[in-house]
Design a protein around this motif. Structure first.
Motif, mmCIF file in Angstrom:
data_model
loop_
_atom_site.group_PDB
_atom_site.id
_atom_site.type_symbol
_atom_site.label_atom_id
_atom_site.label_comp_id
_atom_site.label_asym_id
_atom_site.label_seq_id
_atom_site.Cartn_x
_atom_site.Cartn_y
_atom_site.Cartn_z
ATOM 1 N N GLU A 1 36.230 47.933 33.898
ATOM 2 C CA GLU A 1 35.296 48.353 34.923
ATOM 3 C C GLU A 1 34.665 49.692 34.580
ATOM 4 O O GLU A 1 35.241 50.504 33.858
ATOM 5 N N ILE A 2 33.445 49.876 35.110
ATOM 6 C CA ILE A 2 32.702 51.114 34.864
ATOM 7 C C ILE A 2 32.479 51.799 36.209
ATOM 8 O O ILE A 2 31.818 51.230 37.091
ATOM 9 N N PRO A 3 33.040 53.021 36.400
ATOM 10 C CA PRO A 3 32.797 53.722 37.668
ATOM 11 C C PRO A 3 31.350 54.200 37.729
ATOM 12 O O PRO A 3 30.794 54.693 36.744
ATOM 13 N N SER A 4 30.746 54.055 38.871
ATOM 14 C CA SER A 4 29.357 54.466 39.053
ATOM 15 C C SER A 4 29.219 55.133 40.409
ATOM 16 O O SER A 4 30.006 54.888 41.329
ATOM 17 N N LYS A 5 28.177 55.957 40.530
ATOM 18 C CA LYS A 5 27.934 56.654 41.787
ATOM 19 C C LYS A 5 27.526 55.682 42.891
ATOM 20 O O LYS A 5 27.718 55.936 44.077
ATOM 21 N N PHE A 6 27.000 54.515 42.470
ATOM 22 C CA PHE A 6 26.501 53.543 43.446
ATOM 23 C C PHE A 6 27.360 52.279 43.478
ATOM 24 O O PHE A 6 26.888 51.217 43.849
ATOM 25 N N GLY A 7 28.618 52.397 43.053
ATOM 26 C CA GLY A 7 29.529 51.261 43.109
ATOM 27 C C GLY A 7 30.168 50.999 41.756
ATOM 28 O O GLY A 7 29.503 51.100 40.718
ATOM 29 N N THR A 8 31.466 50.662 41.733
ATOM 30 C CA THR A 8 32.181 50.396 40.494
ATOM 31 C C THR A 8 31.815 49.005 39.985
ATOM 32 O O THR A 8 31.879 48.007 40.725
ATOM 33 N N ILE A 9 31.438 48.924 38.690
ATOM 34 C CA ILE A 9 31.026 47.658 38.082
ATOM 35 C C ILE A 9 32.257 46.981 37.502
ATOM 36 O O ILE A 9 32.926 47.548 36.623
ATOM 37 N N PRO A 10 32.589 45.742 37.949
ATOM 38 C CA PRO A 10 33.795 45.072 37.454
ATOM 39 C C PRO A 10 33.561 44.485 36.062
ATOM 40 O O PRO A 10 32.417 44.315 35.618
ATOM 41 N N PRO A 11 34.653 44.115 35.356
ATOM 42 C CA PRO A 11 34.492 43.433 34.062
ATOM 43 C C PRO A 11 33.829 42.066 34.250
ATOM 44 O O PRO A 11 33.940 41.429 35.293
ATOM 45 N N GLY A 12 33.114 41.583 33.220
ATOM 46 C CA GLY A 12 32.467 40.278 33.275
ATOM 47 C C GLY A 12 31.208 40.232 32.433
ATOM 48 O O GLY A 12 30.906 41.157 31.667
ATOM 49 N N ASP A 13 30.460 39.123 32.565
ATOM 50 C CA ASP A 13 29.223 38.912 31.807
ATOM 51 C C ASP A 13 28.029 39.226 32.708
ATOM 52 O O ASP A 13 27.938 38.736 33.852
ATOM 53 N N PHE A 14 27.088 40.004 32.183
ATOM 54 C CA PHE A 14 25.931 40.438 32.957
ATOM 55 C C PHE A 14 24.687 40.398 32.081
ATOM 56 O O PHE A 14 24.769 40.368 30.831
ATOM 57 N N LEU A 15 23.535 40.374 32.771
ATOM 58 C CA LEU A 15 22.264 40.673 32.122
ATOM 59 C C LEU A 15 22.016 42.161 32.335
ATOM 60 O O LEU A 15 21.873 42.623 33.464
ATOM 61 N N TRP A 16 21.989 42.876 31.229
ATOM 62 C CA TRP A 16 21.731 44.330 31.297
ATOM 63 C C TRP A 16 20.248 44.553 31.059
ATOM 64 O O TRP A 16 19.705 44.154 30.025
ATOM 65 N N ILE A 17 19.586 45.165 32.034
ATOM 66 C CA ILE A 17 18.164 45.452 31.910
ATOM 67 C C ILE A 17 17.930 46.910 32.257
ATOM 68 O O ILE A 17 18.449 47.420 33.249
#
Length: 727
Positions: free
Chosen positions: A641-657
């Protein structure tokens, strides 16, 4: 000086030379071990005066020094004027009586008096020839020197001897009496030669001989005094020691008569010392019939009730092979047997008690070891670091977690105290937070406690440090704050949706009537009527308004979205084409895309609106100075997971844009409010502040995430993590 006459006088020279040889012998002997150090200095002082006097007397009689005879006699006067003080110095040392420093000062006055009188020619009147040689006739100064600087010290010396003689022991008193009369005779002899006879013009130079006699008397008397006091002290010390012994000691003469019996011997024989002194010892020791060498002979004493057995050891005391007496040692062997029996019993009891104490000590040691093991295990398993330092900066304790973090420093010195540690050393209890960065540029947060350590005497002797890693707590607090902000944002969005829904509902009714009347008008109007074209334009605008109303009602109504896989490249191209229509010439729009096609999952219209809003804001940020807008995307897999100021991003597959611009950037104070509805940094009539709030709402509805990187003067990069297309 004109009436001086000079002739050789061998008699006086030989007499003075003889005195010099004798005095030299005494001077050398004083260095021997027979004289104590305390007596050497005054004796040397006296002897040196006599030797100097004798040497000057010799020179005064020799014909080769005829021109200097006058000064030889004056120099000799400087010697004999000190004789009285030298005698007093020796006597005070012998009698152990201190003399006042005034006498040293008085002796110095005498020397100064003689010296000044000699210089002023007021000491000796003339040098005259006598029957044995040359002699100086004295002036008034001569008699003053004798009466004031020689006689008083001699009188004080006689007084000290007399004072000591009154309290001295028998042998010491005899020696002091001899010394007293010898000094009186020496003083009388010298006084007669130097004072009485010169009054009648009779000069006999006998001072040197008088000094020799005086010195011999002093030495002999002092030697006798030392020997007598030493012998007496030895006898007294021997008796004191014998009386203090626990064993019975009896001293006999050569005939077996008792000379001394200590209290222990009298107790064993059951008789007083007074009754035993002078009597033969053999009747009191049954079984011993003669005086001889005996070693441990048992002798029974007393009746049946009080019967004891003593051992007798007899040793002859001889001098130069002649028996002068016997020494008896008496020991109560029956008492010793009882003592041995008692000692054996005590030993057994001691062994038994020792065994009990050893068992108890073993038990206590085991408890202490268990407690120590428990404490060590407790310290090493604590979820925080713990260490201790003494006041010299030496580490005295560390738990395993602290050793793991900063290495084993036990016994090492670290005197680089922080300001907080200095305060703790002075007795202050401190707690404070610190933060640091790891090699991966991740922040760590710590809570620190510094506790003063005190000894049993309440003396401050070190500090105890506790460091707790509160990074997880800080991240949870950060996430809680983010959730709180998102909840507040959701509440605002809900209010906005309610307002927009109400307005859209009423506006939709109005549009429905307009569209209906426009359609009726078109049906009744002929084809060639010019107004029909205007009505068609009105109908088209009304339909666009209807679509906008439906858009506003999208967030109010809980309708089912058209979620499906869609081509990311097509949507991105549409967005770039739409942005390029209104983009200034000084701004360039670029795209970075992977070689293989990528599909995302969700509503393509929502995805389109997200990119339009982010791109529009990016262009607005660069409209004054120009720049570059870069839109890039790729599939991305997250392992953690990636901590972020606008919500923690969980592990998984994403489209990064990524939508990245080179504009002015966003200030830290503005970042926390960019997703707040109606918040905008644009000028009036340039924006309502709804773009980004709608954007984050659409991303969350699609179960996506967003992050932000910005720097003042360098630009902003929004990264969207959108669900990847499903297979």
């Amino acid at each position: 000086m004109d009436n001086f006459f000079f002739e050789k006088s061998a008699t006086h020279a030989i007499l003075s030379f003889t005195a010099l040889i004798v005095q030299l012998g005494f001077f050398i002997s004083v260095y021997g071990d027979n004289y104590e150090k305390a007596y050497r200095r005054p004796l040397h002082y006296l002897i040196l005066l006599g030797m100097a006097w004798s040497v000057l007397s010799i020179f005064a009689q020799l014909p080769i020094f005829e021109a200097s005879k006058y000064w030889f006699f004056h120099l000799s006067a400087l010697c004999w004027v000190q004789i009285g003080f030298a005698a007093l110095y020796c006597v005070s040392t012998i009698t152990l009586e201190k003399i006042t420093p005034l006498w040293k000062f008085w002796n110095g006055i005498g020397i100064l008096f003689v010296a000044l009188s000699s210089v002023l020619n007021g000491f000796f009147i003339n040098i005259e020839k006598t029957w044995y040689g040359y002699s100086a006739s004295g002036n008034t100064g001569y008699f003053v020197a004798v009466l004031f600087f020689m006689v008083p010290p001699f009188l004080v010396a006689l007084y000290l001897i007399f004072k000591r003689m009154r309290v001295a022991k028998d042998y010491s008193k005899q020696m002091l009496r001899t010394l007293f009369f010898a000094l009186v005779m020496a003083c009388t002899f010298s006084f007669t030669l130097d004072i009485i006879l010169p009054i009648f013009d009779i000069y006999v130079y006998g001072e040197s001989f008088s000094l020799v006699v005086l010195f011999i008397i002093i030495m002999l008397c002092r030697t006798g005094l030392i020997l007598s006091e030493y012998s007496l002290d030895i006898q007294q010390a021997t008796r004191i020691v014998i009386e203090q012994l626990d064993e019975g000691v009896i001293l006999l003469n050569e005939n077996g008569q008792v000379l001394l019996a200590n209290p222990s011997a009298c107790a064993l024989l059951a008789i007083r010392e007074v009754a035993l002194i002078g009597k033969n010892i053999l009747p009191y020791l049954p079984g011993i019939t003669s005086l001889s060498t005996i070693e441990g002979f048992p002798v029974p004493l007393g009746s049946n009730v009080n019967a004891i057995t003593i051992s007798v050891t007899m040793t002859p005391q001889s001098t130069y092979g002649i028996i002068r007496g016997y020494k008896l040692i008496l020991r109560d062997i029956s008492r010793e047997a009882n003592l041995k029996k008692g000692y054996t019993l005590l030993q057994e009891q001691f062994k038994e008690e020792k065994y009990k104490y050893r068992l108890e000590l073993t038990r206590i040691q085991k408890i202490l070891e268990e407690q120590d093991t428990f404490l060590v295990a407790l310290l090493n398993n604590l979820p925080f670091r713990l260490w201790a330092k003494n006041n010299q900066g030496v580490y005295t304790k560390q738990n395993q977690l602290d050793i793991k973090i900063q290495g084993d420093k036990t016994g090492q010195t670290d005197d680089s105290y922080t300001e907080e540690e200095k305060q703790a050393i002075h007795g202050e209890l401190l707690h404070f937070d610190t933060e640091s960065e790891t090699n991966e540029d991740e922040k760590q947060y710590f809570k620190n406690f510094l506790i003063p350590l005190y000894s049993d005497e309440h003396k401050q002797e070190g500090i105890l440090g506790i460091t707790e890693d509160i990074t997880e707590i800080k991240l949870l607090e950060l996430e809680r704050n983010q959730l709180k902000d998102r909840l507040l944002l959701a509440s605002k969005m809900e209010d906005l949706n309610n307002i927009a829904g109400g307005i859209a509902h009423d506006f939709n009714n109005i549009l429905g009537a307009q569209i209906g009347f426009c359609e009726l008008a078109l049906e009744t109007m002929p084809e060639d009527l010019r107004a029909k074209k205007y009505v068609e334009e009105i109908l088209q605008s009304a339909n666009r308004a209807k679509d906008l109303v439906q858009l506003l009602l999208h967030n109010k109504q809980n309708k089912t979205q058209a979620t499906e896989n869609f081509s990311v490249a097509l949507v991105v191209d549409e967005v770039i084409n739409q942005l390029a229509v209104s983009c200034p010439e000084q701004i360039q729009i670029k795209k970075e895309a992977p070689l293989l096609p990528v599909q995302a999952f969700g509503d393509s219209t929502d995805f389109h609106r997200v990119l339009i809003n982010l791109g529009t804001n990016a262009i607005f940020a660069m409209k004054e100075k120009g720049g570059e807008l870069l839109i890039s995307f790729k599939p991305l897999h997250l392992d953690q997971e990636i901590p972020s100021k606008f919500g923690t991003i969980p592990p998984g597959d994403f489209l990064w844009i990524s939508v990245k611009d080179t504009g002015e950037g966003i200030s830290p104070n503005t970042i926390n409010r960019i997703f707040t509805p109606f918040f905008t940094t644009k000028a009036p009539n340039q924006g309502l502040g709804l773009g980004l709030p709608v954007t984050i709402s659409l991303i969350k509805e699609a179960k996506g995430y967003i992050t932000l990187e910005t720097a003042i003067g360098k630009g902003t990069n929004f990264c969207v993590y959108w669900p990847l297309g499903k297979t």
